[in-house]
Design a protein around this motif. Sequence first.
Motif, mmCIF file in Angstrom:
data_model
loop_
_atom_site.group_PDB
_atom_site.id
_atom_site.type_symbol
_atom_site.label_atom_id
_atom_site.label_comp_id
_atom_site.label_asym_id
_atom_site.label_seq_id
_atom_site.Cartn_x
_atom_site.Cartn_y
_atom_site.Cartn_z
ATOM 1 N N LEU A 154 0.550 -1.432 -0.126
ATOM 2 C CA LEU A 154 0.216 -0.057 0.068
ATOM 3 C C LEU A 154 1.115 1.496 -0.357
ATOM 4 C CD1 LEU A 154 -2.661 -1.333 2.708
ATOM 5 C CD2 LEU A 154 -2.767 -0.626 0.231
ATOM 6 N N PHE A 155 2.374 1.064 -0.015
ATOM 7 C CA PHE A 155 3.148 2.239 0.691
ATOM 8 C C PHE A 155 3.403 2.213 -1.204
ATOM 9 C CE2 PHE A 155 7.303 3.700 0.531
ATOM 10 C CZ PHE A 155 7.138 5.186 1.707
ATOM 11 N N VAL A 156 4.009 1.993 -1.023
ATOM 12 C CA VAL A 156 4.145 1.496 -3.110
ATOM 13 C C VAL A 156 3.103 2.348 -3.274
ATOM 14 C CG1 VAL A 156 5.121 0.450 -4.459
ATOM 15 C CG2 VAL A 156 6.729 0.278 -2.857
ATOM 16 N N GLY A 157 2.339 1.340 -3.170
ATOM 17 C CA GLY A 157 0.785 2.000 -3.945
ATOM 18 C C GLY A 157 0.565 3.483 -3.712
ATOM 19 N N TYR A 158 0.709 4.311 -2.762
ATOM 20 C CA TYR A 158 0.610 4.960 -2.934
ATOM 21 C C TYR A 158 1.670 6.039 -3.093
ATOM 22 C CZ TYR A 158 -0.336 9.838 0.430
ATOM 23 O OH TYR A 158 -0.451 10.841 0.762
ATOM 24 N N GLY A 159 2.820 5.764 -2.946
ATOM 25 C CA GLY A 159 3.436 6.851 -2.887
ATOM 26 C C GLY A 159 3.527 6.864 -5.432
ATOM 27 N N LEU A 160 2.903 5.559 -5.709
ATOM 28 C CA LEU A 160 3.021 5.735 -6.971
ATOM 29 C C LEU A 160 1.785 6.762 -7.905
ATOM 30 C CD1 LEU A 160 3.487 2.071 -8.798
ATOM 31 C CD2 LEU A 160 4.906 3.693 -8.837
ATOM 32 N N ALA B 37 0.698 9.521 -5.532
ATOM 33 C CA ALA B 37 0.741 10.834 -5.798
ATOM 34 C C ALA B 37 1.790 10.883 -6.653
ATOM 35 C CB ALA B 37 1.769 10.241 -4.556
ATOM 36 N N LEU B 38 2.827 10.618 -7.506
ATOM 37 C CA LEU B 38 3.464 10.288 -8.543
ATOM 38 C C LEU B 38 2.577 10.968 -9.805
ATOM 39 C CD1 LEU B 38 6.928 8.819 -7.619
ATOM 40 C CD2 LEU B 38 6.576 10.774 -8.105
ATOM 41 N N ILE B 39 1.324 9.884 -10.117
ATOM 42 C CA ILE B 39 1.018 10.504 -11.839
ATOM 43 C C ILE B 39 0.220 11.446 -11.088
ATOM 44 C CG2 ILE B 39 -0.484 9.361 -12.338
ATOM 45 C CD1 ILE B 39 0.147 5.680 -11.923
ATOM 46 N N LEU B 40 -0.222 11.608 -10.455
ATOM 47 C CA LEU B 40 -1.456 12.920 -9.690
ATOM 48 C C LEU B 40 0.066 13.717 -10.121
ATOM 49 C CD1 LEU B 40 -3.697 12.200 -6.999
ATOM 50 C CD2 LEU B 40 -4.206 12.418 -9.261
ATOM 51 N N TRP B 41 1.076 14.284 -9.456
ATOM 52 C CA TRP B 41 2.107 15.369 -9.848
ATOM 53 C C TRP B 41 1.883 15.362 -11.065
ATOM 54 C CZ3 TRP B 41 7.822 14.978 -9.253
ATOM 55 C CH2 TRP B 41 8.643 15.701 -9.036
ATOM 56 N N ARG B 42 1.615 14.570 -11.654
ATOM 57 C CA ARG B 42 1.386 14.506 -13.445
ATOM 58 C C ARG B 42 0.572 14.627 -13.657
ATOM 59 N NH1 ARG B 42 5.465 14.799 -17.856
ATOM 60 N NH2 ARG B 42 3.989 14.579 -19.717
ATOM 61 N N VAL B 43 0.083 14.583 -13.167
ATOM 62 C CA VAL B 43 -1.927 14.819 -14.052
ATOM 63 C C VAL B 43 -2.296 16.156 -13.780
ATOM 64 C CG1 VAL B 43 -4.374 13.477 -14.592
ATOM 65 C CG2 VAL B 43 -1.944 12.123 -14.213
ATOM 66 N N GLN B 44 -1.974 16.128 -12.736
ATOM 67 C CA GLN B 44 -2.901 17.351 -11.226
ATOM 68 C C GLN B 44 -2.318 18.621 -11.910
ATOM 69 O OE1 GLN B 44 -6.358 16.364 -11.831
ATOM 70 N NE2 GLN B 44 -6.889 17.254 -9.224
ATOM 71 N N GLY C 170 4.505 12.942 -0.242
ATOM 72 C CA GLY C 170 5.747 11.820 -0.100
ATOM 73 C C GLY C 170 5.972 11.412 1.153
ATOM 74 N N VAL C 171 6.332 12.356 1.913
ATOM 75 C CA VAL C 171 6.568 12.337 3.246
ATOM 76 C C VAL C 171 5.332 11.787 4.276
ATOM 77 C CG1 VAL C 171 7.155 13.849 4.898
ATOM 78 C CG2 VAL C 171 8.150 14.214 3.100
ATOM 79 N N SER C 172 4.202 12.309 3.525
ATOM 80 C CA SER C 172 2.866 11.829 4.905
ATOM 81 C C SER C 172 2.957 10.657 4.828
ATOM 82 C CB SER C 172 1.878 12.282 3.972
ATOM 83 O OG SER C 172 1.345 11.664 2.952
#
Length: 117
Positions: A52-58, A60-67, A78-80
């Motif tokens: 779940l940690f890895v999924g959340y990080g991925l 978040a990275l996708i949202l960084w790009r998309v949003q 990431g820090v959260s």
Amino acid sequence: MPLRTTILRVFRILAVAEAFSWAALLTGMYFKWVAGTTEVGVQVAGPVHGALFVGYGLAALILWRVQRWPFLVAVLAGVSAVFPFATIWFERWAGRRGHLSDAPADHAATDLEPSRA
């Protein structure tokens, strides 16, 4: 369902699931290290939390790009994940500020800030 809607939904679910997996892992660690009774909690919750940690990080990275999140928002996401239960705080914080809006990123920025023209 559009990619933006899907990834937003997945991110919100992962934020809550990651927090619950923290609780399960901490409980398992209590029974392993403090009570000294069993390691099953850590053996089960550890890999689940890791996934779940890895999924959340991925997500978040996708949202960084998309949003088109600002860099600081991506860093906070990431820090959260490192601190127990902070993903729920971040998800609510980002939602209130429009970072988890389903509207395209260009429109979200104009909706939040009046035009200076």
